[in-house]
Design a protein around this motif. Structure first.
Motif, PDB file in Angstrom:
ATOM      1  N   SER A  14     -10.396   1.321   4.425  1.00 36.20           N
ATOM      2  CA  SER A  14     -11.609   2.042   4.847  1.00 36.20           C
ATOM      3  C   SER A  14     -12.198   1.397   5.865  1.00 36.20           C
ATOM      4  O   SER A  14     -13.113   1.687   6.559  1.00 36.20           O
ATOM      5  CB  SER A  14     -11.924   3.409   4.185  1.00 36.20           C
ATOM      6  OG  SER A  14     -12.855   2.237   3.349  1.00 36.20           O
ATOM      7  N   GLN A  59       1.018  -1.028   0.026  1.00 36.46           N
ATOM      8  CA  GLN A  59       0.015   0.152  -0.290  1.00 36.46           C
ATOM      9  C   GLN A  59       1.335   1.199  -0.206  1.00 36.46           C
ATOM     10  O   GLN A  59       1.837   1.107   0.610  1.00 36.46           O
ATOM     11  CB  GLN A  59      -1.259   0.267   1.294  1.00 36.46           C
ATOM     12  CG  GLN A  59      -1.756  -1.074   1.112  1.00 36.46           C
ATOM     13  CD  GLN A  59      -2.891  -1.478   2.517  1.00 36.46           C
ATOM     14  OE1 GLN A  59      -2.599  -0.238   3.645  1.00 36.46           O
ATOM     15  NE2 GLN A  59      -3.630  -2.145   2.931  1.00 36.46           N
ATOM     16  N   THR A  60       0.515   2.063  -0.725  1.00 37.26           N
ATOM     17  CA  THR A  60       0.990   2.991  -0.628  1.00 37.26           C
ATOM     18  C   THR A  60       0.591   4.826   0.111  1.00 37.26           C
ATOM     19  O   THR A  60      -1.034   4.538   0.034  1.00 37.26           O
ATOM     20  CB  THR A  60       1.517   3.769  -2.078  1.00 37.26           C
ATOM     21  OG1 THR A  60       0.152   3.931  -2.424  1.00 37.26           O
ATOM     22  CG2 THR A  60       2.283   3.246  -2.827  1.00 37.26           C
ATOM     23  N   PHE A  61       0.859   5.979   0.748  1.00 34.81           N
ATOM     24  CA  PHE A  61       0.405   6.707   1.429  1.00 34.81           C
ATOM     25  C   PHE A  61       1.170   8.330   1.164  1.00 34.81           C
ATOM     26  O   PHE A  61       2.002   7.851   1.019  1.00 34.81           O
ATOM     27  CB  PHE A  61       0.920   6.104   2.871  1.00 34.81           C
ATOM     28  CG  PHE A  61      -0.553   5.387   3.691  1.00 34.81           C
ATOM     29  CD1 PHE A  61      -1.323   5.400   4.152  1.00 34.81           C
ATOM     30  CD2 PHE A  61      -0.011   4.124   3.470  1.00 34.81           C
ATOM     31  CE1 PHE A  61      -2.256   4.313   4.163  1.00 34.81           C
ATOM     32  CE2 PHE A  61      -0.170   2.999   3.945  1.00 34.81           C
ATOM     33  CZ  PHE A  61      -1.557   3.256   4.993  1.00 34.81           C
ATOM     34  N   ASP A  62       0.196   9.120   0.820  1.00 31.20           N
ATOM     35  CA  ASP A  62       1.297  10.652   0.981  1.00 31.20           C
ATOM     36  C   ASP A  62       0.375  11.436   2.075  1.00 31.20           C
ATOM     37  O   ASP A  62      -0.285  10.727   3.069  1.00 31.20           O
ATOM     38  CB  ASP A  62       0.108  11.241  -0.581  1.00 31.20           C
ATOM     39  CG  ASP A  62       0.767  10.817  -1.805  1.00 31.20           C
ATOM     40  OD1 ASP A  62       1.069  10.599  -1.893  1.00 31.20           O
ATOM     41  OD2 ASP A  62      -0.840  10.892  -2.485  1.00 31.20           O
ATOM     42  N   ALA A  94       4.512  10.575   3.270  1.00 30.49           N
ATOM     43  CA  ALA A  94       4.334   9.274   2.806  1.00 30.49           C
ATOM     44  C   ALA A  94       5.459   7.895   2.590  1.00 30.49           C
ATOM     45  O   ALA A  94       6.411   8.299   3.247  1.00 30.49           O
ATOM     46  CB  ALA A  94       4.870   9.719   0.978  1.00 30.49           C
ATOM     47  N   VAL A 101      -4.359  10.643  10.886  1.00 30.03           N
ATOM     48  CA  VAL A 101      -3.086  10.700   9.094  1.00 30.03           C
ATOM     49  C   VAL A 101      -1.761   9.976   9.547  1.00 30.03           C
ATOM     50  O   VAL A 101      -1.032  10.671   9.553  1.00 30.03           O
ATOM     51  CB  VAL A 101      -3.396  12.500   9.131  1.00 30.03           C
ATOM     52  CG1 VAL A 101      -4.797  12.655   8.328  1.00 30.03           C
ATOM     53  CG2 VAL A 101      -3.096  13.271   9.626  1.00 30.03           C
ATOM     54  N   ALA A 133      -4.002   0.977   4.419  1.00 26.45           N
ATOM     55  CA  ALA A 133      -5.510   2.046   3.994  1.00 26.45           C
ATOM     56  C   ALA A 133      -6.865   1.780   3.459  1.00 26.45           C
ATOM     57  O   ALA A 133      -7.583   2.443   3.507  1.00 26.45           O
ATOM     58  CB  ALA A 133      -4.502   2.529   2.097  1.00 26.45           C
ATOM     59  N   ASP A 162      -3.287  11.601   4.030  1.00 24.65           N
ATOM     60  CA  ASP A 162      -4.405  10.344   3.907  1.00 24.65           C
ATOM     61  C   ASP A 162      -3.861  10.144   5.113  1.00 24.65           C
ATOM     62  O   ASP A 162      -4.038  10.403   6.073  1.00 24.65           O
ATOM     63  CB  ASP A 162      -3.122   9.391   3.035  1.00 24.65           C
ATOM     64  CG  ASP A 162      -3.258   9.530   1.365  1.00 24.65           C
ATOM     65  OD1 ASP A 162      -3.949  11.040   1.141  1.00 24.65           O
ATOM     66  OD2 ASP A 162      -2.570   8.853   1.100  1.00 24.65           O
ATOM     67  N   LYS A 163      -5.576   9.085   5.360  1.00 25.01           N
ATOM     68  CA  LYS A 163      -6.244   8.752   6.341  1.00 25.01           C
ATOM     69  C   LYS A 163      -5.406   7.516   6.138  1.00 25.01           C
ATOM     70  O   LYS A 163      -5.119   6.386   5.554  1.00 25.01           O
ATOM     71  CB  LYS A 163      -7.638   8.531   5.958  1.00 25.01           C
ATOM     72  CG  LYS A 163      -8.701  10.001   6.533  1.00 25.01           C
ATOM     73  CD  LYS A 163     -10.311   9.336   5.492  1.00 25.01           C
ATOM     74  CE  LYS A 163     -10.685  11.131   5.783  1.00 25.01           C
ATOM     75  NZ  LYS A 163     -12.142  10.336   5.929  1.00 25.01           N
ATOM     76  N   MET A 164      -5.553   7.121   7.812  1.00 26.49           N
ATOM     77  CA  MET A 164      -4.791   5.876   8.120  1.00 26.49           C
ATOM     78  C   MET A 164      -5.592   5.433   9.027  1.00 26.49           C
ATOM     79  O   MET A 164      -6.766   6.000  10.006  1.00 26.49           O
ATOM     80  CB  MET A 164      -2.980   6.032   8.310  1.00 26.49           C
ATOM     81  CG  MET A 164      -3.228   6.488  10.026  1.00 26.49           C
ATOM     82  SD  MET A 164      -1.273   7.284  10.600  1.00 26.49           S
ATOM     83  CE  MET A 164      -1.406   7.300  12.138  1.00 26.49           C
TER      84      MET A 164
END
Length: 110
Positions: A82, A61-64, A93, A89, A80, A67-69
């Motif tokens: 939901s 998974q990628t996150f910026d 990244a 958050v 990620a 982003d919500k965690m």
């Protein structure tokens, strides 16, 4: 103020079965906390509910930043997905192959 009890970023809680380990996130009902000390089950401990921490992250998974965690309690990792428990958050990244991510707990039980 007569009814003020505490700031609220660190709470005193009772350790669940198995106890808690310093720095390892634990879900207390619907609230994710980061224990400040290692404590046996049924003992009181201090747990941070707000702040920026490094967490284990689901691979692939990628996150910026921003982003919500979400907390996957069975895997004990941030995701990620939901459908899991929203806990805060991402602040930095994270690439697909990363195993850790920095995130800010928001201290809200859901």
């Amino acid at each position: 103020m007569l009814n003020y009890e505490q700031k609220g970023d660190v709470l005193t809680l009772v350790a669940p079965g198995g106890g808690v380990t310093s720095g390892e996130p634990v879900l207390i009902h619907d609230l994710l906390v980061v224990p400040l000390a290692t404590v046996a089950a049924t003992k009181k401990f201090s747990g941070a509910v707000v702040g920026v921490f490094e967490f284990a992250k689901a691979t692939g998974q990628t996150f910026d930043a921003g982003d919500k965690m979400f907390w996957d309690n069975s895997a004990e990792k941030m995701t990620a997905d939901s459908s899991k428990l929203l806990v805060g958050v991402v602040v930095e990244a994270g690439a697909s192959g990363d195993t850790k991510i920095s995130g800010r707990l928001d201290g809200v039980a859901r």
